[in-house]
Design an enzyme around this catalytic site. Structure first.
Site, PDB file in Angstrom:
ATOM      1  N   HIS A 112       1.304  -1.271  -0.227  1.00 29.67           N
ATOM      2  CA  HIS A 112      -0.142   0.411  -0.321  1.00 29.67           C
ATOM      3  C   HIS A 112       0.730   1.042   0.269  1.00 29.67           C
ATOM      4  O   HIS A 112       1.140   1.295   0.599  1.00 29.67           O
ATOM      5  CB  HIS A 112      -0.589  -0.323   1.353  1.00 29.67           C
ATOM      6  CG  HIS A 112      -1.828   1.690   1.131  1.00 29.67           C
ATOM      7  ND1 HIS A 112      -1.782   1.788   2.872  1.00 29.67           N
ATOM      8  CD2 HIS A 112      -3.201   1.543   0.200  1.00 29.67           C
ATOM      9  CE1 HIS A 112      -3.304   2.708   2.485  1.00 29.67           C
ATOM     10  NE2 HIS A 112      -3.467   2.668   0.903  1.00 29.67           N
ATOM     11  N   ARG A 113       0.524   2.022  -0.933  1.00 33.39           N
ATOM     12  CA  ARG A 113       1.285   3.380  -1.100  1.00 33.39           C
ATOM     13  C   ARG A 113       2.788   2.924  -1.365  1.00 33.39           C
ATOM     14  O   ARG A 113       3.562   3.254  -0.538  1.00 33.39           O
ATOM     15  CB  ARG A 113       0.877   3.987  -0.461  1.00 33.39           C
ATOM     16  CG  ARG A 113      -0.706   4.765  -0.283  1.00 33.39           C
ATOM     17  CD  ARG A 113      -1.014   5.948   0.548  1.00 33.39           C
ATOM     18  NE  ARG A 113      -1.974   5.729   0.844  1.00 33.39           N
ATOM     19  CZ  ARG A 113      -2.857   6.920   2.308  1.00 33.39           C
ATOM     20  NH1 ARG A 113      -2.180   7.380   2.685  1.00 33.39           N
ATOM     21  NH2 ARG A 113      -4.227   6.491   1.931  1.00 33.39           N
ATOM     22  N   GLU A 145       1.598   0.004  -4.529  1.00 29.99           N
ATOM     23  CA  GLU A 145      -0.162   0.673  -5.389  1.00 29.99           C
ATOM     24  C   GLU A 145       0.295   2.221  -5.554  1.00 29.99           C
ATOM     25  O   GLU A 145       1.387   2.711  -4.504  1.00 29.99           O
ATOM     26  CB  GLU A 145      -1.049   0.460  -4.404  1.00 29.99           C
ATOM     27  CG  GLU A 145      -2.054   0.861  -4.471  1.00 29.99           C
ATOM     28  CD  GLU A 145      -2.604   2.477  -3.718  1.00 29.99           C
ATOM     29  OE1 GLU A 145      -2.949   2.799  -3.796  1.00 29.99           O
ATOM     30  OE2 GLU A 145      -1.385   2.363  -2.332  1.00 29.99           O
ATOM     31  N   ASP A 178      -1.252   6.452  -6.265  1.00 23.45           N
ATOM     32  CA  ASP A 178      -1.829   7.079  -6.003  1.00 23.45           C
ATOM     33  C   ASP A 178      -2.022   8.260  -6.792  1.00 23.45           C
ATOM     34  O   ASP A 178      -0.042   8.719  -6.687  1.00 23.45           O
ATOM     35  CB  ASP A 178      -2.474   7.916  -4.444  1.00 23.45           C
ATOM     36  CG  ASP A 178      -2.804   7.336  -3.200  1.00 23.45           C
ATOM     37  OD1 ASP A 178      -4.182   6.342  -3.333  1.00 23.45           O
ATOM     38  OD2 ASP A 178      -2.338   6.770  -2.919  1.00 23.45           O
ATOM     39  N   HIS A 236      -1.291  10.357  -2.818  1.00 25.53           N
ATOM     40  CA  HIS A 236      -2.462  10.409  -1.781  1.00 25.53           C
ATOM     41  C   HIS A 236      -3.353  11.535  -1.681  1.00 25.53           C
ATOM     42  O   HIS A 236      -4.295  11.863  -2.175  1.00 25.53           O
ATOM     43  CB  HIS A 236      -2.822   9.732  -1.030  1.00 25.53           C
ATOM     44  CG  HIS A 236      -4.001   8.928  -0.572  1.00 25.53           C
ATOM     45  ND1 HIS A 236      -4.457   9.887   0.593  1.00 25.53           N
ATOM     46  CD2 HIS A 236      -4.688   8.176  -0.610  1.00 25.53           C
ATOM     47  CE1 HIS A 236      -6.145   9.552   0.717  1.00 25.53           C
ATOM     48  NE2 HIS A 236      -5.717   8.079  -0.257  1.00 25.53           N
ATOM     49  N   GLU A 250      -3.669   3.584  -8.420  1.00 25.79           N
ATOM     50  CA  GLU A 250      -5.841   4.114  -8.305  1.00 25.79           C
ATOM     51  C   GLU A 250      -5.528   5.660  -8.642  1.00 25.79           C
ATOM     52  O   GLU A 250      -4.845   6.450  -8.401  1.00 25.79           O
ATOM     53  CB  GLU A 250      -5.381   4.676  -6.684  1.00 25.79           C
ATOM     54  CG  GLU A 250      -6.786   4.736  -6.342  1.00 25.79           C
ATOM     55  CD  GLU A 250      -7.191   5.145  -4.488  1.00 25.79           C
ATOM     56  OE1 GLU A 250      -7.990   5.692  -3.986  1.00 25.79           O
ATOM     57  OE2 GLU A 250      -6.602   4.329  -3.794  1.00 25.79           O
ATOM     58  N   LYS A 269      -7.445   8.904  -8.566  1.00 25.11           N
ATOM     59  CA  LYS A 269      -7.715   9.692  -7.588  1.00 25.11           C
ATOM     60  C   LYS A 269      -9.238  10.924  -8.493  1.00 25.11           C
ATOM     61  O   LYS A 269      -9.759  11.025  -7.749  1.00 25.11           O
ATOM     62  CB  LYS A 269      -7.077  10.834  -6.932  1.00 25.11           C
ATOM     63  CG  LYS A 269      -5.786   9.517  -5.740  1.00 25.11           C
ATOM     64  CD  LYS A 269      -6.770   9.258  -5.022  1.00 25.11           C
ATOM     65  CE  LYS A 269      -7.422   9.496  -3.954  1.00 25.11           C
ATOM     66  NZ  LYS A 269      -7.559   8.011  -3.038  1.00 25.11           N
ATOM     67  N   ASP A 287       0.688  -2.253   4.426  1.00 26.08           N
ATOM     68  CA  ASP A 287       1.339  -1.373   4.453  1.00 26.08           C
ATOM     69  C   ASP A 287       2.535  -1.481   5.348  1.00 26.08           C
ATOM     70  O   ASP A 287       3.797  -1.353   4.698  1.00 26.08           O
ATOM     71  CB  ASP A 287       0.818  -0.198   6.286  1.00 26.08           C
ATOM     72  CG  ASP A 287      -0.678   0.745   5.578  1.00 26.08           C
ATOM     73  OD1 ASP A 287      -0.670   1.030   4.720  1.00 26.08           O
ATOM     74  OD2 ASP A 287      -0.864   0.618   6.791  1.00 26.08           O
TER      75      ASP A 287
END
Length: 234
Positions: free
Chosen positions: A6-7, A32, A34, A47, A99, A101, A213
């Site tokens: 995640h991120r 991943e 954003d 993000h 992702e 946004k 995370d």
């Protein structure tokens, strides 16, 4: 079971930076990011709609040109990378989850991705219209619908926008949802799973993967569970 960083690896490094992505790539199947657009229309990995929380700057992302972004400190001396830099990093190494946004940015995002398709690509969004547009523009990607609130029929909504994946917040996942999704060919990839208890529950109900995370901690836990329960290794 797929593990998504995640991120990158938000629990260990400054989120959405190349440093975090490198850390996540050590153990994750996909990492991943954003994506939002700068003032001059360049997709960058961030993000929030503003730079305040994750950099030493202030104000909206849309108020900065790409040149401005190079002067911001995103933590540990890292800068906010462009989507192109992210693609160059993961190229041939790992899969990537992008992702989207902001609705209306799909064509620009896809145009950057097309020449540097990663090993595996998920194009995902909270916006159903963005999922549908991303899939239309780049049929070779797997499209995914993210959601955190209550949706009456998330499986039906995902299918209606040509998604292949649903990405519910972890408290929205149940065995019934997983079975319904699998019966229609959808993958189920919840977020965020950061504890042994959360991962155990995900295994129990049969999800296809999850975002974490700390993907290396998640990988170690899965490997330890597989060693003690051979059936779970399958």
């Amino acid at each position: 079971m797929l593990i998504i960083g995640h991120r990158g690896a938000r629990g260990l490094e400054p989120e959405n930076t190349l440093r975090a992505l490198r850390r996540g790539m050590v153990c994750a199947d996909l990492v991943e990011v954003d994506v939002r657009l700068t003032k001059d229309g360049i997709p960058v990995a961030i993000h929030d709609a503003t730079v305040d929380r994750t950099t030493d700057g202030t104000g909206p992302v849309k108020g900065y040109t790409i040149e401005d972004f190079t002067r911001l400190d995103a933590g540990e001396g890292e800068t906010i990378p462009t989507l192109l830099e992210v693609l160059d990093l993961v190229q041939g190494e790992k899969g990537l989850v992008v992702e989207i946004k902001e609705s209306g940015t799909e064509a620009i995002v896809v145009s950057v991705i097309m020449d540097r398709m990663p090993e595996r690509l998920f194009l995902v969004s909270f916006h159903p219209e963005s999922v549908a547009m991303a899939k239309r523009l780049l049929p070779g990607a797997q499209a995914g619908l993210i959601y955190s609130g209550e949706i009456v029929d998330p499986v039906g909504l995902a299918r209606s926008v040509q998604a292949e994946i649903i990405l519910p917040r972890r408290d929205r996942v149940s065995r019934e949802l997983v079975e319904r999704a699998h019966n229609t060919g959808l993958l189920v990839v919840p977020w965020l799973l950061n504890t042994a208890g959360d991962i155990d529950e995900a295994i129990r109900i049969g999800v296809d993967g999850f975002a974490s995370d700390d993907p290396c901690a998640a990988r170690r836990y899965l490997q330890s569970e597989a060693a003690t329960s051979p059936a779970q290794a399958k």
